[in-house]
Design an enzyme around this catalytic site. Structure first.
Site, short mmCIF file in Angstrom:
data_model
loop_
_atom_site.label_atom_id
_atom_site.label_comp_id
_atom_site.label_asym_id
_atom_site.label_seq_id
_atom_site.Cartn_x
_atom_site.Cartn_y
_atom_site.Cartn_z
N PRO A 14 30.58 48.62 36.06
CA PRO A 14 31.37 47.15 35.70
C PRO A 14 31.64 46.31 36.88
CG PRO A 14 32.13 49.39 35.25
CD PRO A 14 31.02 49.69 35.90
N CYS A 15 31.45 44.91 36.53
CA CYS A 15 31.42 43.94 37.46
C CYS A 15 32.72 43.39 37.88
CB CYS A 15 30.48 42.67 36.71
SG CYS A 15 31.36 42.02 35.30
#
Length: 342
Positions: A77-78
């Protein structure tokens, strides 16, 4: 044949792209059970709902028992690395250690190939550099750079940091395929049935537009393609946009342009006020189907099992996805790498 496991697989954007490039994806892992239906329905591959911290060497190696070449993909997840986090206290974000967990599994399983994709800002954080250094210590050749997806046939100005690693030799992402031939919003969504704010296409439940308030209807009616809230009459402008800080945010409440790529799809891309997510000519925000198409999911990609559309969850699935076309480019890069070595 390259066999792959996709960690943090989400709705399957990377997996679908790897499959297009003839890579044999064996399984996808993700902690979000809401992604399972879309992942399995479209890709015909097992979805394993599990925290990556609990994934073991033994279970990953079980997918590679007959593999000639092993690929481990992990697009964590960014959000912890995003520019949108600047100014916020995210020191306790539980997603920070995920790259370390990915690194642990690489060290334990020693795949031939590794790939990850994230926002460009990931390079500003120690966890990323630790990740790269660990790869090099394990004998991997590493290529990493920030690419603009629009140069690879994705109709979206989406800059992403892509990393490829190989134990076999030097590797790189294939050269841009669409530098002088960018795909546009018109190329991608203009054929869809027109719908109104708050309405849905009876033949496609994902082609649904969020209902606009009366004042937002007036605002979008006053908006030009590629314009901003500065085009509106004074009575429609929000007070926050009149401040010195607010004047800088000209990309919100905007319409896309037919003849250009779209802006970056985000988890809130279905909301008119969340960015330049207004339809080029219809008085509404883009639909979830339009967002998915701009992420290069095929038109027949199914995201949910029944008619109950959870807009927030689907927005996350679509906005967070690796564009399918980018996954295909990554897969082609590994294939060409093997050809060069043969």
């Amino acid at each position: 044949m390259i066999d792959a496991v996709d960690l943090f697989c989400g709705a399957g954007g990377l997996t679908a792209g790897l499959i297009r490039s003839s890579i044999n994806v064996k399984a996808g892992y993700d902690i979000n059970r809401y992604c399972q239906y879309a992942y399995e329905k479209n890709n015909k591959i097992p979805f394993i709902e599990k925290d990556v911290k609990k994934v073991t060497k033994e279970e990953l190696l079980s997918f590679y028992q007959k593999s000639k070449y092993k690929l481990l993909a992990g697009c964590a997840p960014c959000q912890p690395f995003s520019a949108y986090s600047n100014g916020k206290d995210i020191s306790n974000d539980e997603r920070w250690p995920l790259l370390y967990e990915f690194s642990r599994l690489i060290i334990q399983c020693s795949p031939d190939f590794v790939t990850m994709e994230n926002v460009p800002n990931v390079v500003k954080h120690d966890v990323y550099h630790d990740f790269v250094n660990n790869l090099k210590k394990q004998g991997y050749f590493v290529w990493a750079d920030t690419v603009n997806c629009v140069d690879y046939g994705i109709p979206q100005n989406r800059k992403r940091h892509v990393l490829l690693a190989s134990k076999l030799g030097d590797i790189e992402l294939i050269k841009p395929t669409h530098v002088n031939n960018h795909k546009t919003v018109k190329d991608t969504i203009s054929y869809l049935k027109p719908i109104e704010s708050g309405k849905v296409d009876a033949n496609d439940k994902l082609h649904k537009a969020v209902l606009l308030s009366e004042i937002n209807k007036k605002r979008i009616q006053a908006s030009k393609q590629g314009g901003s809230w500065k085009d509106w009459p004074e009575e429609l402008i929000l007070n926050c946009h009149k401040s010195e800080v607010g004047k800088k945010y000209v990309g919100v409440y905007g319409r896309m342009e037919w003849d250009k790529p779209s802006p970056t799809m985000t988890t809130h891309c279905y909301g008119y006020g969340n960015g330049r997510f207004g339809h080029p000519e219809q008085d509404r925000a883009i639909s979830l189907r339009e967002a998915a198409l701009l992420q290069t999911f095929p038109k027949n990609y199914v995201f949910c099992e029944n008619d109950e559309i959870n807009v927030r969850e689907l927005g996350k699935m679509i906005g967070n996805a690796v564009p399918v076309r980018l996954g295909e480019i990554i897969g082609q890069s590994f294939n060409q790498h093997l050809v060069r070595l043969s």
